[in-house]
Design a protein around this motif. Structure first.
Motif, PDB file in Angstrom:
ATOM      1  N   GLU A 121       4.839  -9.301  10.604  1.00  0.00           N
ATOM      2  CA  GLU A 121       4.764 -10.538  11.380  1.00  0.00           C
ATOM      3  C   GLU A 121       3.557 -10.530  12.312  1.00  0.00           C
ATOM      4  O   GLU A 121       2.870 -11.547  12.474  1.00  0.00           O
ATOM      5  CB  GLU A 121       6.057 -10.747  12.164  1.00  0.00           C
ATOM      6  N   ARG A 122       3.286  -9.371  12.935  1.00  0.00           N
ATOM      7  CA  ARG A 122       2.102  -9.267  13.791  1.00  0.00           C
ATOM      8  C   ARG A 122       0.827  -9.436  12.973  1.00  0.00           C
ATOM      9  O   ARG A 122      -0.125 -10.119  13.392  1.00  0.00           O
ATOM     10  CB  ARG A 122       2.066  -7.911  14.502  1.00  0.00           C
ATOM     11  N   GLU A 123       0.805  -8.817  11.792  1.00  0.00           N
ATOM     12  CA  GLU A 123      -0.370  -8.920  10.935  1.00  0.00           C
ATOM     13  C   GLU A 123      -0.598 -10.361  10.490  1.00  0.00           C
ATOM     14  O   GLU A 123      -1.720 -10.876  10.555  1.00  0.00           O
ATOM     15  CB  GLU A 123      -0.199  -8.029   9.713  1.00  0.00           C
ATOM     16  N   SER A 124       0.466 -11.016  10.034  1.00  0.00           N
ATOM     17  CA  SER A 124       0.344 -12.383   9.541  1.00  0.00           C
ATOM     18  C   SER A 124      -0.118 -13.329  10.644  1.00  0.00           C
ATOM     19  O   SER A 124      -0.990 -14.182  10.426  1.00  0.00           O
ATOM     20  CB  SER A 124       1.691 -12.840   8.978  1.00  0.00           C
ATOM     21  N   ALA A 125       0.457 -13.177  11.830  1.00  0.00           N
ATOM     22  CA  ALA A 125       0.072 -14.046  12.944  1.00  0.00           C
ATOM     23  C   ALA A 125      -1.387 -13.823  13.326  1.00  0.00           C
ATOM     24  O   ALA A 125      -2.131 -14.787  13.573  1.00  0.00           O
ATOM     25  CB  ALA A 125       0.984 -13.794  14.137  1.00  0.00           C
ATOM     26  N   ALA A 126      -1.803 -12.556  13.369  1.00  0.00           N
ATOM     27  CA  ALA A 126      -3.193 -12.253  13.729  1.00  0.00           C
ATOM     28  C   ALA A 126      -4.156 -12.772  12.671  1.00  0.00           C
ATOM     29  O   ALA A 126      -5.221 -13.316  12.990  1.00  0.00           O
ATOM     30  CB  ALA A 126      -3.369 -10.750  13.924  1.00  0.00           C
ATOM     31  N   ARG A 136      -5.850  -5.962  11.318  1.00  0.00           N
ATOM     32  CA  ARG A 136      -6.059  -4.671  10.656  1.00  0.00           C
ATOM     33  C   ARG A 136      -5.190  -3.586  11.269  1.00  0.00           C
ATOM     34  O   ARG A 136      -4.640  -2.746  10.556  1.00  0.00           O
ATOM     35  CB  ARG A 136      -7.536  -4.293  10.739  1.00  0.00           C
ATOM     36  N   ARG A 137      -5.057  -3.600  12.583  1.00  0.00           N
ATOM     37  CA  ARG A 137      -4.196  -2.610  13.227  1.00  0.00           C
ATOM     38  C   ARG A 137      -2.751  -2.782  12.777  1.00  0.00           C
ATOM     39  O   ARG A 137      -2.064  -1.800  12.473  1.00  0.00           O
ATOM     40  CB  ARG A 137      -4.276  -2.737  14.754  1.00  0.00           C
ATOM     41  N   ALA A 138      -2.283  -4.025  12.739  1.00  0.00           N
ATOM     42  CA  ALA A 138      -0.903  -4.273  12.324  1.00  0.00           C
ATOM     43  C   ALA A 138      -0.700  -3.909  10.860  1.00  0.00           C
ATOM     44  O   ALA A 138       0.356  -3.389  10.483  1.00  0.00           O
ATOM     45  CB  ALA A 138      -0.539  -5.739  12.566  1.00  0.00           C
ATOM     46  N   GLY A 139      -1.725  -4.166  10.025  1.00  0.00           N
ATOM     47  CA  GLY A 139      -1.625  -3.780   8.621  1.00  0.00           C
ATOM     48  C   GLY A 139      -1.511  -2.275   8.459  1.00  0.00           C
ATOM     49  O   GLY A 139      -0.737  -1.779   7.624  1.00  0.00           O
ATOM     50  N   ALA A 140      -2.262  -1.527   9.261  1.00  0.00           N
ATOM     51  CA  ALA A 140      -2.156  -0.066   9.229  1.00  0.00           C
ATOM     52  C   ALA A 140      -0.794   0.382   9.749  1.00  0.00           C
ATOM     53  O   ALA A 140      -0.190   1.323   9.212  1.00  0.00           O
ATOM     54  CB  ALA A 140      -3.281   0.556  10.051  1.00  0.00           C
ATOM     55  N   ARG A 178      -5.231 -12.401   2.484  1.00  0.00           N
ATOM     56  CA  ARG A 178      -4.786 -11.786   1.226  1.00  0.00           C
ATOM     57  C   ARG A 178      -4.018 -10.511   1.497  1.00  0.00           C
ATOM     58  O   ARG A 178      -2.990 -10.241   0.866  1.00  0.00           O
ATOM     59  CB  ARG A 178      -5.979 -11.511   0.317  1.00  0.00           C
ATOM     60  N   MET A 179      -4.511  -9.707   2.425  1.00  0.00           N
ATOM     61  CA  MET A 179      -3.820  -8.463   2.750  1.00  0.00           C
ATOM     62  C   MET A 179      -2.425  -8.741   3.303  1.00  0.00           C
ATOM     63  O   MET A 179      -1.449  -8.096   2.923  1.00  0.00           O
ATOM     64  CB  MET A 179      -4.650  -7.656   3.756  1.00  0.00           C
ATOM     65  N   ALA A 180      -2.321  -9.725   4.188  1.00  0.00           N
ATOM     66  CA  ALA A 180      -1.016 -10.065   4.755  1.00  0.00           C
ATOM     67  C   ALA A 180      -0.072 -10.589   3.675  1.00  0.00           C
ATOM     68  O   ALA A 180       1.129 -10.266   3.667  1.00  0.00           O
ATOM     69  CB  ALA A 180      -1.179 -11.098   5.865  1.00  0.00           C
ATOM     70  N   ASP A 181      -0.608 -11.389   2.743  1.00  0.00           N
ATOM     71  CA  ASP A 181       0.221 -11.914   1.659  1.00  0.00           C
ATOM     72  C   ASP A 181       0.733 -10.781   0.757  1.00  0.00           C
ATOM     73  O   ASP A 181       1.900 -10.793   0.333  1.00  0.00           O
ATOM     74  CB  ASP A 181      -0.565 -12.921   0.826  1.00  0.00           C
ATOM     75  N   GLU A 182      -0.128  -9.821   0.454  1.00  0.00           N
ATOM     76  CA  GLU A 182       0.290  -8.700  -0.387  1.00  0.00           C
ATOM     77  C   GLU A 182       1.303  -7.824   0.336  1.00  0.00           C
ATOM     78  O   GLU A 182       2.254  -7.307  -0.273  1.00  0.00           O
ATOM     79  CB  GLU A 182      -0.925  -7.897  -0.848  1.00  0.00           C
TER      80      GLU A 182
END
Length: 218
Positions: A121-126, A136-140, A178-182
């Motif tokens: 959720e943090r990644e998608s919002a960012a 990127r931090r949330a994705g990691a 794309r990263m957030a979607d995956e």
């Protein structure tokens, strides 16, 4: 290893070297400190308001993590990752990431699933607001939450060896949406307990990651 630079809460003791390492680690991963730039003990101590001893210890820790290259006496440089370095990291991820997600789908607890969801959720919002550093931090963080959810301490130990370098690698991604979607598709597979889909999607996600890394700096 958590992104976001969390500060120890009231009553918790955090050695100065840990704080310094966290600050410099995030600067390297986020790209604030460029590859090849000098890290001089005296300058870092003045910048961060500490003595040179915790800076020295922090640089040793970051060297062990593979983010800096020590130099003689009292300085180091931010590591310059070659194409071969990136390829080697990707080979390790191709062997381990599908296993992380497969096991997470089978073993995740409700608390671990909540942590995965929160990171996504943090990644998608960012990503939606174009905040690349936060996305990127949330994705990691999402990937590290998957390692914990896999429930295999040996696998977690192996990941810890490359964790900082993997965070750096993930920070090279430019297609945030794309990263957030995956990651959302991976989250759904883990939530559904579909180990085969989770492993398959992890492999597809790695191909995206490899393509993103190949275009770094371009």
């Amino acid at each position: 290893m958590s992104g976001g630079g969390a500060v120890a809460g009231a009553g918790e003791f955090e050695p100065e070297s840990v704080r310094v390492a966290q600050v410099v680690r995030e600067q390297i991963v986020d790209g604030t400190r460029a590859p090849g730039s000098r890290l001089v003990e005296r300058d870092l101590a003045a910048e961060l308001g500490v003595s040179r001893i915790p800076v020295r210890d922090a640089l040793r820790a970051l060297a062990a993590e593979g983010l800096v290259t020590p130099r003689p006496r009292s300085w180091a440089v931010v590591r310059e990752f070659s194409d071969a370095d990136v390829a080697h990291l990707q080979e390790v991820r191709e062997a381990t990431d599908p296993l992380h997600f497969r096991l997470a789908a089978l073993r995740r607890t409700p608390e671990q699933l909540a942590a995965l969801t929160e990171a996504w959720e943090r990644e998608s919002a960012a990503a939606g607001r174009g905040d690349a550093v936060a996305a990127r931090r949330a994705g990691a963080d999402f990937h590290e939450a998957v390692v914990r959810a896999a429930g295999n301490p040996v696998l977690a130990e192996l990941h810890a060896v490359t964790a900082s370098r993997v965070r750096w690698l993930l920070a090279q991604h430019t297609d945030l949406t794309r990263m957030a979607d995956e990651h959302r598709a991976l989250l759904d597979a883990v939530r559904d307990g579909d180990a085969e889909a989770a492993a398959r999607l992890a492999g597809e996600h790695l191909r995206t990651s490899r393509a993103e890394a190949a275009g770094r700096g371009g």
